[in-house]
Write a protein that holds these residues in place. Structure first.
Motif, PDB file in Angstrom:
ATOM      1  N   ASP A  98       0.850  -1.186   0.000  1.00 29.27           N
ATOM      2  CA  ASP A  98       0.000   0.000   0.000  1.00 29.27           C
ATOM      3  C   ASP A  98       0.892   1.246   0.000  1.00 29.27           C
ATOM      4  O   ASP A  98       2.106   1.146   0.198  1.00 29.27           O
ATOM      5  CB  ASP A  98      -0.956  -0.028   1.201  1.00 29.27           C
ATOM      6  N   ASN A 172      -6.940  -4.398   5.471  1.00 28.23           N
ATOM      7  CA  ASN A 172      -7.865  -4.593   4.389  1.00 28.23           C
ATOM      8  C   ASN A 172      -7.423  -3.900   3.112  1.00 28.23           C
ATOM      9  O   ASN A 172      -7.151  -2.715   3.116  1.00 28.23           O
ATOM     10  CB  ASN A 172      -9.218  -4.029   4.828  1.00 28.23           C
ATOM     11  N   ASN A 174      -9.335  -3.498   0.530  1.00 27.24           N
ATOM     12  CA  ASN A 174     -10.477  -2.931  -0.174  1.00 27.24           C
ATOM     13  C   ASN A 174     -10.529  -1.413  -0.010  1.00 27.24           C
ATOM     14  O   ASN A 174     -10.062  -0.875   0.987  1.00 27.24           O
ATOM     15  CB  ASN A 174     -11.781  -3.559   0.337  1.00 27.24           C
ATOM     16  N   PRO A 175     -11.164  -0.719  -0.967  1.00 27.95           N
ATOM     17  CA  PRO A 175     -11.165   0.749  -0.916  1.00 27.95           C
ATOM     18  C   PRO A 175     -12.141   1.309   0.116  1.00 27.95           C
ATOM     19  O   PRO A 175     -13.110   0.643   0.496  1.00 27.95           O
ATOM     20  CB  PRO A 175     -11.619   1.137  -2.328  1.00 27.95           C
ATOM     21  N   LEU A 176     -11.888   2.525   0.535  1.00 33.35           N
ATOM     22  CA  LEU A 176     -12.819   3.220   1.424  1.00 33.35           C
ATOM     23  C   LEU A 176     -14.076   3.565   0.637  1.00 33.35           C
ATOM     24  O   LEU A 176     -13.998   3.943  -0.526  1.00 33.35           O
ATOM     25  CB  LEU A 176     -12.197   4.533   1.920  1.00 33.35           C
ATOM     26  N   ARG A 177     -15.242   3.446   1.291  1.00 32.80           N
ATOM     27  CA  ARG A 177     -16.491   3.745   0.597  1.00 32.80           C
ATOM     28  C   ARG A 177     -17.415   4.535   1.501  1.00 32.80           C
ATOM     29  O   ARG A 177     -17.288   4.514   2.718  1.00 32.80           O
ATOM     30  CB  ARG A 177     -17.197   2.445   0.213  1.00 32.80           C
ATOM     31  N   ASN A 184     -16.441   6.621   4.732  1.00 33.59           N
ATOM     32  CA  ASN A 184     -15.101   6.042   4.917  1.00 33.59           C
ATOM     33  C   ASN A 184     -15.132   4.662   5.557  1.00 33.59           C
ATOM     34  O   ASN A 184     -14.455   4.408   6.560  1.00 33.59           O
ATOM     35  CB  ASN A 184     -14.232   6.974   5.769  1.00 33.59           C
ATOM     36  N   VAL A 186     -14.990   0.338   4.994  1.00 30.16           N
ATOM     37  CA  VAL A 186     -14.289  -0.633   4.148  1.00 30.16           C
ATOM     38  C   VAL A 186     -14.941  -1.992   4.322  1.00 30.16           C
ATOM     39  O   VAL A 186     -15.316  -2.354   5.437  1.00 30.16           O
ATOM     40  CB  VAL A 186     -12.801  -0.732   4.588  1.00 30.16           C
TER      41      VAL A 186
END
Ligand code: PPS
Ligand code: ADP
Length: 384
Positions: A98, A172, A174-177, A184, A186
């Motif tokens: 990352d 994780n 996976n993206p923040l949503r 924010n 996940v």
């Protein structure tokens, strides 16, 4: 599809698992422990055993231990004698870091064998059990250990069960949503998937949604079906309107908005139960078609089995086991379904139960019909 496993590591870290990692239960106390030892310590303890150069480690040819080697680009896991003296081929993985260099997603180049996965699972378990101790060892304690008795539970899983995706709790890729008012967030994946639980339970998780007027027999059918499934060795759980309104939904009344919210919440809970591998039996008036359909859409195709108890209002009112129709007719209960509030019949539900020549089947007969539908669709048997 090769698996992924996520470790929390620093780019500069190199991890080793050496001789003292009793991965195969080597300790005489019978307790199996796994130790992570920093490269520095290794170098210090076994002078000249390892030479560290540019994030690489050189291992003597006669080194006969498990070795986990992590560099900026690669992870190579060399398990060896700890696995019953058997040498496993090295497991290579691309290491995607990352932006902060603190998390690494390892995408395997080769399909890991079961033993590779067991080793990686040990690592993830140790990580989750000692949350303060990241797998990275540089700058932290020299070693951490964790009992791995839980591993026995995982032994029943085949390689295929766990290779599809595996990640560490709290770490994780996976993206923040933003979802609704939640910003924010996940999606957190877990290593044990629905299919694994279903194999374990030998059934397919699904929702049997029973809808109909008050007094149509929803609760009776739900309990009868629950019991009949249990007798067949299947695991189900009943979510009943009256019951959920005692807790989760006690802040909801019977306005159209509140009924919609009631069913939305139940749909989400039912989805979780199905994901747990259970047969979730939901028994709610659920008078609005769009609300039931929204619950259906939450689940994979086929996993929502809608059962409509098409019992005429006159019969329900005649039964009136709680005296609610009487109160509604007397105007003491407002917005009572079927009296002064609508009920929208399903259009395309899986099962409709209605009286034939004025006679309604018994709860046991109706439950048997639901069970044979489920059997036909393969929900009640899954081979291990
Ligand atoms: N106004 C009104 N309308 C309908 N039902 C009423 C009402 N007031 C209380 N009750 C009792 O609540 C039970 C229905 O709860 P549900 O959660 O299934 O209702 S809904 O799906 O949100 O419409 C329902 O249970 P059942 O008789 O088992 O259906 C009643 O006991
Ligand atoms: N298949 C059936 N045949 C005859 N009576 C039934 C049947 N199912 C339920 N009943 C009776 O109808 C009444 C209402 O059943 P209930 O399960 O409480 O309905 P609901 O949950 O839809 O309000 C109860 O007295 C119950 O014993």
């Amino acid at each position: 599809m090769f698996g992924q496993i996520v470790f929390s590591v620093s780019v500069k870290d190199i991890l080793l698992i050496g001789r003292d990692c009793n991965l195969a239960g080597q300790s005489d106390s019978g307790k199996r422990t796994l130790k992570y030892i920093s490269p520095e310590e290794r170098v210090f303890n076994r002078k000249s055993t390892f030479r560290r150069c540019r994030r690489q480690i050189c291992v003597p040819e006669n080194w006969n231990n498990n070795l986990l080697f992590l560099s900026k680009r690669n992870l190579i896991l060399y398990p060896c004698s700890a696995h019953g003296g058997m040498r496993l081929p090295p497991l290579e993985a691309d290491c995607l870091l990352d932006p902060f260099g603190t998390k690494a997603v390892l995408v395997h180049k080769l399909k890991p064998t079961k033993s590779h996965w067991e080793l990686l699972q040990l690592l993830t378990m140790s990580e989750s059990r000692s949350s303060r101790c990241r797998i990275r060892s540089v700058g932290m304690e020299n070693s951490v250990s964790a009992s791995v008795e839980q591993q026995a539970d995982l032994d029943c899983l085949s390689t295929a069960d766990v290779t599809s995706h595996a990640s560490l709790p709290g770490i994780n890729p996976n993206p923040l949503r933003d979802v609704g008012k939640s910003t924010n967030i996940v999606w957190q994946e877990c290593m044990v998937k629905k299919e694994v639980r279903e194999k374990h339970l030998r059934q397919k998780g699904c929702v049997v949604w029973i809808t109909g007027l008050s007094g149509s027999g929803k609760s009776t059918l739900a309990c009868t079906l629950d019991h009949a499934l249990l007798r067949r060795g299947r695991l189900s759980y009943v979510l009943d309107g009256d019951n959920l309104r005692h807790g989760l939904n006690k802040n909801l009344g019977f306005s159209a908005e509140d009924r919609t919210e009631n069913i939305r919440r139940v749909g989400e809970v039912a989805k979780l139960f199905a994901d747990a591998g259970l047969i979730c039996i939901a028994s709610f008036i659920s008078p609005y078609r769009k609300d039931r359909d929204a619950c259906r859409k939450l689940l994979p195709k086929g996993d929502f089995i809608e059962v409509y108890l098409k019992v005429p209002l006159e019969l329900c009112e005649l039964r009136d086991p709680k005296g609610l129709y009487k109160l509604a007719r007397a105007g003491k209960i407002k917005c009572f379904t079927g009296i002064d509030d609508p009920y929208e019949e399903p259009k395309n539900c899986e099962i409709v139960i209605e009286p034939i020549d004025g006679l309604l089947a018994s709860p046991e007969e109706i439950a048997a019909r639901v069970i044979s539908f489920m059997e036909e669709k393969g929900y009640l048997q899954i081979s291990k």
